[in-house]
Design an enzyme around this catalytic site. Structure first.
Site, PDB file in Angstrom:
ATOM      1  N   LYS A 306       0.819  -1.220   0.000  1.00  0.00           N
ATOM      2  CA  LYS A 306       0.000   0.000   0.000  1.00  0.00           C
ATOM      3  C   LYS A 306       0.851   1.268   0.000  1.00  0.00           C
ATOM      4  CE  LYS A 306      -4.487  -1.673   1.254  1.00  0.00           C
ATOM      5  NZ  LYS A 306      -5.537  -1.816   2.239  1.00  0.00           N
ATOM      6  N   ARG A 341      -3.722  -9.996   4.744  1.00  0.00           N
ATOM      7  CA  ARG A 341      -4.170 -10.001   3.330  1.00  0.00           C
ATOM      8  C   ARG A 341      -3.021  -9.481   2.482  1.00  0.00           C
ATOM      9  NH1 ARG A 341      -6.328  -6.467  -0.339  1.00  0.00           N
ATOM     10  NH2 ARG A 341      -7.863  -7.355  -1.778  1.00  0.00           N
TER      11      ARG A 341
HETATM   12  C1  9MG Z   1     -10.240  -5.310  -1.006  1.00  0.00           C
HETATM   13  N1  9MG Z   1      -9.305  -4.700  -0.083  1.00  0.00           N
HETATM   14  C2  9MG Z   1      -8.318  -3.811  -0.373  1.00  0.00           C
HETATM   15  N2  9MG Z   1      -7.667  -3.460   0.736  1.00  0.00           N
HETATM   16  C3  9MG Z   1      -8.241  -4.144   1.754  1.00  0.00           C
HETATM   17  C4  9MG Z   1      -8.021  -4.200   3.138  1.00  0.00           C
HETATM   18  O1  9MG Z   1      -7.095  -3.469   3.736  1.00  0.00           O
HETATM   19  N3  9MG Z   1      -8.800  -5.006   3.875  1.00  0.00           N
HETATM   20  C5  9MG Z   1      -9.779  -5.753   3.297  1.00  0.00           C
HETATM   21  N4  9MG Z   1     -10.537  -6.526   4.095  1.00  0.00           N
HETATM   22  N5  9MG Z   1     -10.034  -5.741   1.979  1.00  0.00           N
HETATM   23  C6  9MG Z   1      -9.278  -4.936   1.227  1.00  0.00           C
END
Ligand code: 9MG
Length: 371
Positions: A306, A341
């Site tokens: 990010k 994630r």
């Molecule tokens: C789809 N998406 C993009 N960034 C995300 C994040 O930080 N958390 C979750 N749950 N989905 C995300």
């Protein structure tokens, strides 16, 4: 809102034998805390007191609180120590005692990091998913609409065309599948096609029908914080205190979901890094991650590649943010995050294994072994 109390863990440990005395385990993860800040703030958002309390002192301190704060504090104290039941995704059981990696698969033309890579070729997308599973991803998170700032909204029919065939492929592989969507029709069709988890970055606010759909489906849901309205998740907010405001927001969404009939064991919470937050707000929120265990739900952290990493590393582009992504994954594990994630599954899984090895060693008594 009347005045509120928050219990924020401030001294974390890698075993219950903390230097500072008794420590309690956070969220059933391999993370312990021995000291906490009891924070009280008034209805106008101002913090009016902060007190440091040890784990051993906590029961006495909580019992002495005035009634309006006492009940809140007891709930949070129980939430911090809650051991979460596993979730079942088809034949796969996802357990929470060690961090689980969720691999990202975007079937979009415009996602910030992998947009356009997988959209037009199901075979390439399936091979990438298979590689992530082989590398140790517990779940594949499939998305058909980019959530990056400024991304154009996708027509529901297109989103369905992008994700349903891929869900069928993933289900045939035996994968645990979450679907990143804000639309109830997409939730319904993908669950019918074999998906297991709903990951909604609008926390089921984008469409009022989502709450009912999610409740009726029995599927676990990820509720992510985003300060903007449900159709503009990146607009910035006027926080009194980003950490406590995000806490209150997630608590309110959790309660709305409970009221709509979603079972408590099916709710996963996510502070939503990168959505409408400045760098300083992202960092403050990240440092406060252990506080969110007080909500009593498993926690998901999504920071992979990010912008906050680029902002801290000379504006490195998205594909050159692996080091920062792994550094934040390790910090998230130290804070007891249950799900990571990520785009870079094999590097993150290696970090999880090394982290787990260190934690196991910290729990082992080596004093009897020959030197
Ligand atoms: C789809 N998406 C993009 N960034 C995300 C994040 O930080 N958390 C979750 N749950 N989905 C995300």
């Amino acid at each position: 809102m009347t005045r509120k109390l928050y219990i924020r863990p401030i001294a974390l440990a890698d075993s219950p034998q903390s230097e500072e005395g008794e420590a309690v385990r956070l969220g059933g993860a391999m993370v312990w805390a021995s000291r906490f800040a009891l924070i009280v703030r008034e209805e106008d958002g101002k913090v009016v007191s902060r007190e440091r309390v040890s784990a051993a002192q906590m029961p006495t301190v909580l019992a002495a609180l005035p009634a309006d704060l006492g009940a809140m504090a007891e709930t949070q104290w129980a939430g911090l120590r809650k051991v979460h039941a596993p979730i079942q995704c088809g034949a796969r059981t996802i357990r929470f005692e060690q961090p689980q990696v969720m691999g990202i698969l975007n079937m979009t033309p415009d996602s910030f990091s992998d947009g356009g890579k997988f959209l037009d070729d199901l075979e390439i997308a399936a091979a990438h998913a298979a590689a992530m599973l082989e590398a140790g991803a517990a779940i594949i998170d499939l998305g058909g609409e980019s959530t990056r700032p400024g991304a154009a909204a996708v027509w529901e029919g297109d989103e369905l065309k992008r994700v349903v065939p891929m869900v069928e492929r993933l289900a045939a592989m035996g994968a645990a599948i979450s679907v990143d969507t804000r639309r109830p029709a997409v939730m319904e069709a993908t669950l019918a096609a074999g998906a297991h988890i709903i990951n909604d970055v609008s926390a089921l606010r984008y469409d009022p029908r989502s709450l009912e759909l999610a409740a009726g489906s029995g599927a676990p849901v990820v509720l992510m914080h985003a300060p903007g309205k449900a159709d503009d998740l990146h607009s910035s907010a006027d926080f009194d205190d980003v950490v406590l405001d995000v806490f209150d927001w997630l608590e309110a969404r959790r309660d709305a979901c409970l009221a709509a009939g979603i079972a408590r064991e099916r709710i996963i919470l996510d502070p939503g890094f990168g959505f409408g937050l400045s760098l300083a707000q992202n960092l403050a929120l990240f440092n406060a991650l252990p506080l969110f265990h007080a909500l009593g739900q498993p926690l998901l952290v999504g920071v992979s590649r990010k912008r906050m990493i680029g902002a801290l590393s000379n504006e490195a582009p998205a594909h050159q943010r692996l080091g920062g992504s792994v550094a934040l994954a390790v910090k998230a594990m130290d804070a007891g995050a249950h799900f990571l994630r990520v785009h870079d599954v094999s590097d993150t899984v290696q970090a999880v294994r090394v982290w787990r090895g260190l934690r196991d060693a910290a729990l082992t008594d080596f004093s009897q072994l020959p030197i």
